[in-house]
Motif scaffolding. Structure first.
Motif, mmCIF file in Angstrom:
data_model
loop_
_atom_site.group_PDB
_atom_site.id
_atom_site.type_symbol
_atom_site.label_atom_id
_atom_site.label_comp_id
_atom_site.label_asym_id
_atom_site.label_seq_id
_atom_site.Cartn_x
_atom_site.Cartn_y
_atom_site.Cartn_z
ATOM 1 N N ALA A 33 0.806 -1.267 0.062
ATOM 2 C CA ALA A 33 0.012 -0.104 -0.022
ATOM 3 C C ALA A 33 0.784 1.136 0.066
ATOM 4 N N LEU A 34 1.893 1.238 0.738
ATOM 5 C CA LEU A 34 2.823 2.266 0.810
ATOM 6 C C LEU A 34 3.482 2.806 -0.592
ATOM 7 N N PHE A 35 3.928 1.826 -1.253
ATOM 8 C CA PHE A 35 4.288 1.566 -2.552
ATOM 9 C C PHE A 35 3.451 2.416 -3.572
ATOM 10 N N THR A 36 2.461 1.711 -3.238
ATOM 11 C CA THR A 36 1.367 2.038 -4.327
ATOM 12 C C THR A 36 1.026 3.796 -4.133
ATOM 13 N N GLY A 37 1.051 4.263 -3.007
ATOM 14 C CA GLY A 37 0.926 5.463 -2.495
ATOM 15 C C GLY A 37 2.161 6.421 -3.048
ATOM 16 N N VAL A 38 3.013 5.900 -2.861
ATOM 17 C CA VAL A 38 4.461 6.833 -3.332
ATOM 18 C C VAL A 38 4.479 6.561 -4.805
ATOM 19 N N GLY A 61 8.495 7.079 -12.325
ATOM 20 C CA GLY A 61 7.470 6.050 -11.604
ATOM 21 C C GLY A 61 8.087 4.672 -11.671
ATOM 22 N N GLN A 62 8.654 4.347 -12.981
ATOM 23 C CA GLN A 62 9.372 3.027 -13.081
ATOM 24 C C GLN A 62 10.249 2.679 -12.229
ATOM 25 N N ALA A 63 11.149 3.522 -11.536
ATOM 26 C CA ALA A 63 11.969 3.287 -10.430
ATOM 27 C C ALA A 63 11.051 2.722 -9.190
ATOM 28 N N PHE A 83 -0.706 1.202 -9.003
ATOM 29 C CA PHE A 83 -0.481 2.829 -8.869
ATOM 30 C C PHE A 83 -0.615 3.487 -10.286
ATOM 31 N N PRO A 84 -0.190 3.057 -11.137
ATOM 32 C CA PRO A 84 -0.270 3.766 -12.559
ATOM 33 C C PRO A 84 -1.772 3.949 -13.236
ATOM 34 N N ILE A 85 -2.642 3.051 -12.541
ATOM 35 C CA ILE A 85 -4.083 3.347 -12.927
ATOM 36 C C ILE A 85 -4.751 4.287 -12.169
ATOM 37 N N ILE A 86 -4.363 4.549 -10.985
ATOM 38 C CA ILE A 86 -4.639 5.704 -9.983
ATOM 39 C C ILE A 86 -3.845 7.210 -10.729
ATOM 40 N N SER A 87 -2.600 6.948 -10.779
ATOM 41 C CA SER A 87 -1.971 8.074 -11.091
ATOM 42 C C SER A 87 -2.488 8.743 -12.613
ATOM 43 N N ALA A 101 -5.400 -1.758 -20.073
ATOM 44 C CA ALA A 101 -4.548 -2.421 -21.021
ATOM 45 C C ALA A 101 -3.142 -2.336 -20.554
ATOM 46 N N TYR A 102 -2.638 -1.272 -20.208
ATOM 47 C CA TYR A 102 -1.106 -1.119 -19.782
ATOM 48 C C TYR A 102 -0.825 -2.010 -18.693
ATOM 49 N N ILE A 103 -1.622 -2.815 -17.970
ATOM 50 C CA ILE A 103 -1.273 -3.552 -16.597
ATOM 51 C C ILE A 103 -0.145 -4.691 -16.905
ATOM 52 N N PRO A 104 0.045 -5.249 -18.108
ATOM 53 C CA PRO A 104 1.095 -6.291 -18.144
ATOM 54 C C PRO A 104 2.335 -5.631 -18.717
#
Length: 208
Positions: A33-38, A61-63, A83-87, A101-104
């Motif tokens: 959850a923390l990494f998702t938020g960050v 963000g890829q880092a 996190f990219p979905i939310i971002s 569609a970006y998920i994979p």
């Protein structure tokens, strides 16, 4: 003598000590959850700061995706595609169907680094040239080639870019991700890894 010490330290990073038992727990969920938020904060900043259409010229963000997987295995991998979905929703950089569609591609951008470090015995503290190569080649170059290739293909599939724009978008995506993420990733690994690997939530395997 110093080389032998480093080697023993590296071996111990991923190997279980005698009698050691590691299990998934609430702490791992918290770190996910923390990494998702960050990731949401960093990803949104990158998308808004230097936008180039549907890609960013500077997306660190890829880092978060790569380092999260190195430290926390599949927990970081899950965060890498959540996190990219939310971002994207916050920044308006991609509609929801495109984000899904970006998920994979986002998952690949995360788990490849974690897989490489565990498979090749690289140390998250970047102590030796092998560690630097593992992060730079697998965590940045390979991950972002796959991510940029997948992402640009998704945009083409949704008719959001023309066939002529496919290759420029791919290169823009790759460079925008790779440069920013290498810089942030190195800082995180060098200065935070010594603390993380001593914690109970550090995943020597993929889930614990």
């Amino acid at each position: 003598m110093s080389t032998q010490v480093v080697t023993r330290e590296q071996d111990s990073v991923w190997e279980l000590e005698a009698g050691e038992v590691r299990k998934s727990g609430l702490g791992h969920f918290v770190m996910m959850a923390l990494f998702t938020g960050v990731g949401v904060v960093v990803g949104t900043f990158g998308s808004i700061a230097v936008p180039l259409g549907f890609v960013s010229a500077f997306w660190p963000g890829q880092a978060i995706q790569a380092v999260g997987s190195i430290w926390y295995g599949m927990w970081g991998g899950i965060a890498s595609f959540v996190f990219p979905i939310i971002s994207n929703a916050i920044s308006g950089s991609a509609p929801l169907p495109v984000s899904l569609a970006y998920i994979p591609g986002n998952l690949a951008q995360g788990i490849i680094a974690g897989w490489a470090f565990r498979t090749f015995g690289a140390d998250p503290r970047l102590l030796t040239p092998k560690d630097w190569v593992a992060f730079t080649f697998w965590g940045i170059i390979v991950s972002n080639i796959i991510g940029a290739g997948w992402g640009s293909t998704v945009l083409r599939t949704f008719d959001l870019i023309t066939p002529a724009a496919h290759l420029p978008v791919f290169f823009g995506w790759f460079v925008g991700n790779a440069v920013a993420s290498w810089i942030l990733g190195v800082i995180m690994l060098k200065f935070v890894s010594p603390i993380v690997i001593k914690s109970k939530t550090f995943c020597k395997k993929y889930w614990a």
